[in-house]
Write a protein that holds these residues in place. Sequence first.
Motif, PDB file in Angstrom:
ATOM      1  N   TRP A 152       0.874  -1.243  -0.022  1.00 11.19           N
ATOM      2  CA  TRP A 152      -0.426   0.150   0.612  1.00 11.19           C
ATOM      3  C   TRP A 152       0.971   1.150  -0.421  1.00 11.19           C
ATOM      4  O   TRP A 152       1.882   1.430   0.799  1.00 11.19           O
ATOM      5  CB  TRP A 152      -0.910   0.187   1.147  1.00 11.19           C
ATOM      6  N   VAL A 153       0.594   1.824  -1.168  1.00 11.63           N
ATOM      7  CA  VAL A 153       1.068   3.160  -1.299  1.00 11.63           C
ATOM      8  C   VAL A 153       0.441   4.548  -1.270  1.00 11.63           C
ATOM      9  O   VAL A 153      -0.686   4.712  -1.785  1.00 11.63           O
ATOM     10  CB  VAL A 153       1.929   3.269  -2.705  1.00 11.63           C
ATOM     11  N   PRO A 154       0.595   5.038   0.317  1.00 20.53           N
ATOM     12  CA  PRO A 154      -0.627   6.721   0.483  1.00 20.53           C
ATOM     13  C   PRO A 154      -0.036   7.439  -0.496  1.00 20.53           C
ATOM     14  O   PRO A 154       0.917   7.872  -0.437  1.00 20.53           O
ATOM     15  CB  PRO A 154      -0.166   6.668   1.991  1.00 20.53           C
ATOM     16  N   PHE A 155      -1.352   7.577  -0.918  1.00 22.83           N
ATOM     17  CA  PHE A 155      -0.950   9.213  -1.429  1.00 22.83           C
ATOM     18  C   PHE A 155      -1.058  10.362  -0.375  1.00 22.83           C
ATOM     19  O   PHE A 155      -1.518  10.942   0.243  1.00 22.83           O
ATOM     20  CB  PHE A 155      -1.694   9.546  -2.705  1.00 22.83           C
ATOM     21  N   ASP A 156      -0.543  12.028  -0.646  1.00 31.96           N
ATOM     22  CA  ASP A 156      -0.001  12.856   0.252  1.00 31.96           C
ATOM     23  C   ASP A 156      -0.072  14.425  -0.593  1.00 31.96           C
ATOM     24  O   ASP A 156       1.073  13.928  -0.869  1.00 31.96           O
ATOM     25  CB  ASP A 156       0.448  12.748   1.435  1.00 31.96           C
ATOM     26  N   PRO A 157      -1.185  14.803  -1.115  1.00 34.57           N
ATOM     27  CA  PRO A 157      -2.815  14.717  -1.057  1.00 34.57           C
ATOM     28  C   PRO A 157      -3.538  13.316  -1.595  1.00 34.57           C
ATOM     29  O   PRO A 157      -2.268  13.140  -3.215  1.00 34.57           O
ATOM     30  CB  PRO A 157      -3.023  16.047  -1.334  1.00 34.57           C
ATOM     31  N   PRO A 158      -3.920  13.166  -2.010  1.00 34.23           N
ATOM     32  CA  PRO A 158      -4.477  12.365  -2.279  1.00 34.23           C
ATOM     33  C   PRO A 158      -4.954  12.695  -4.115  1.00 34.23           C
ATOM     34  O   PRO A 158      -5.144  13.534  -4.228  1.00 34.23           O
ATOM     35  CB  PRO A 158      -6.377  12.068  -1.923  1.00 34.23           C
ATOM     36  N   TYR A 159      -5.024  11.769  -4.568  1.00 34.50           N
ATOM     37  CA  TYR A 159      -4.817  11.745  -6.117  1.00 34.50           C
ATOM     38  C   TYR A 159      -6.012  11.649  -6.247  1.00 34.50           C
ATOM     39  O   TYR A 159      -7.676  10.920  -5.379  1.00 34.50           O
ATOM     40  CB  TYR A 159      -4.209  10.524  -6.483  1.00 34.50           C
ATOM     41  N   GLU A 160      -7.051  12.523  -6.962  1.00 31.55           N
ATOM     42  CA  GLU A 160      -8.524  12.629  -7.940  1.00 31.55           C
ATOM     43  C   GLU A 160      -8.358  11.949  -9.062  1.00 31.55           C
ATOM     44  O   GLU A 160      -7.444  11.754 -10.037  1.00 31.55           O
ATOM     45  CB  GLU A 160      -8.368  14.301  -8.542  1.00 31.55           C
ATOM     46  N   LEU A 161      -9.399  11.208  -8.632  1.00 32.89           N
ATOM     47  CA  LEU A 161      -9.342  10.001 -10.031  1.00 32.89           C
ATOM     48  C   LEU A 161     -10.645  10.656 -11.023  1.00 32.89           C
ATOM     49  O   LEU A 161     -11.523  10.460 -10.001  1.00 32.89           O
ATOM     50  CB  LEU A 161      -9.886   8.480  -8.954  1.00 32.89           C
TER      51      LEU A 161
END
Length: 275
Positions: A152-161
């Motif tokens: 699991w590779v977290p995104f910071d900030p979240p990615y917009e899909l």
Amino acid sequence: MTSHENDVAKARAHRLDLLTAPGGWLSLVGFDWLREGANRIGRADDNDIVLQAGPDHLGTITLAADGVTTIAFAPGVEALVDGEKRQQATLSDDAPGRRSTEVRFGTAQLFVILRDGRKAIRVKDSQADTRLNFRGLDYFPTDASWRVTADWVPFDPPYELELGTAIGTIEKERVPGKAVFTRDGRTFELYPYHETPDALFFVFGDLTGGKETYGAGRFLDTGLPVDGKLVLDFNEARNPPCSFTPYATCQLAPPENRLDVRVEAGELNYRGGSH
């Protein structure tokens, strides 16, 4: 039966129960956009929106310029609004943080939904042909090798899909991270989002799509990552509602989640599908 096979069998049984329930996806019989102003609804052809269930003239749904949606039932119509007999009512939609008001009439239910900034009505009928004549679910044989432990590779900030939908709209979701796994020496990535706070939801496609499996993609739920790891069991992959009914608004697998591999696990194309 192994412990894994037993877990998969339980998940599939639960999936079948939800799908075939009186208000499950197989009961969906209508989807129509509301126009601003009065929308006469009912089974008769002279309505603005023609239903497949219920009385000839159910009533009128009015969509105000400010988005407030109300319903007034035709004289003599017996209907329940969130379980109470009413002759008129304000209808809530399913925007985030809200629950759609349920309008029940006979064997049918009506809800207002919000999609891409527009309001529509969704109609379900427990006596729908798609439910009464359901032909069952088929699967690839359970394969333990497709129970994958991913990094699991977290995104910071979240990615917009961005995900396209079956009705031609685009929905944007915030992706908290990505699952990275290997298969036969190759590395693959999948981007999920939260439908609920305690789970992750994937919309993915693979090289079986349009052949053995549904072409627009499949769905997969998982728990949350633990210690940087996330378990994805593709044996529990399922078809979206759009594989069973033309009235659903399913998200389609985005380019980020199109796997260049045959995922020979999970649900196969629906035998009764015609779209």
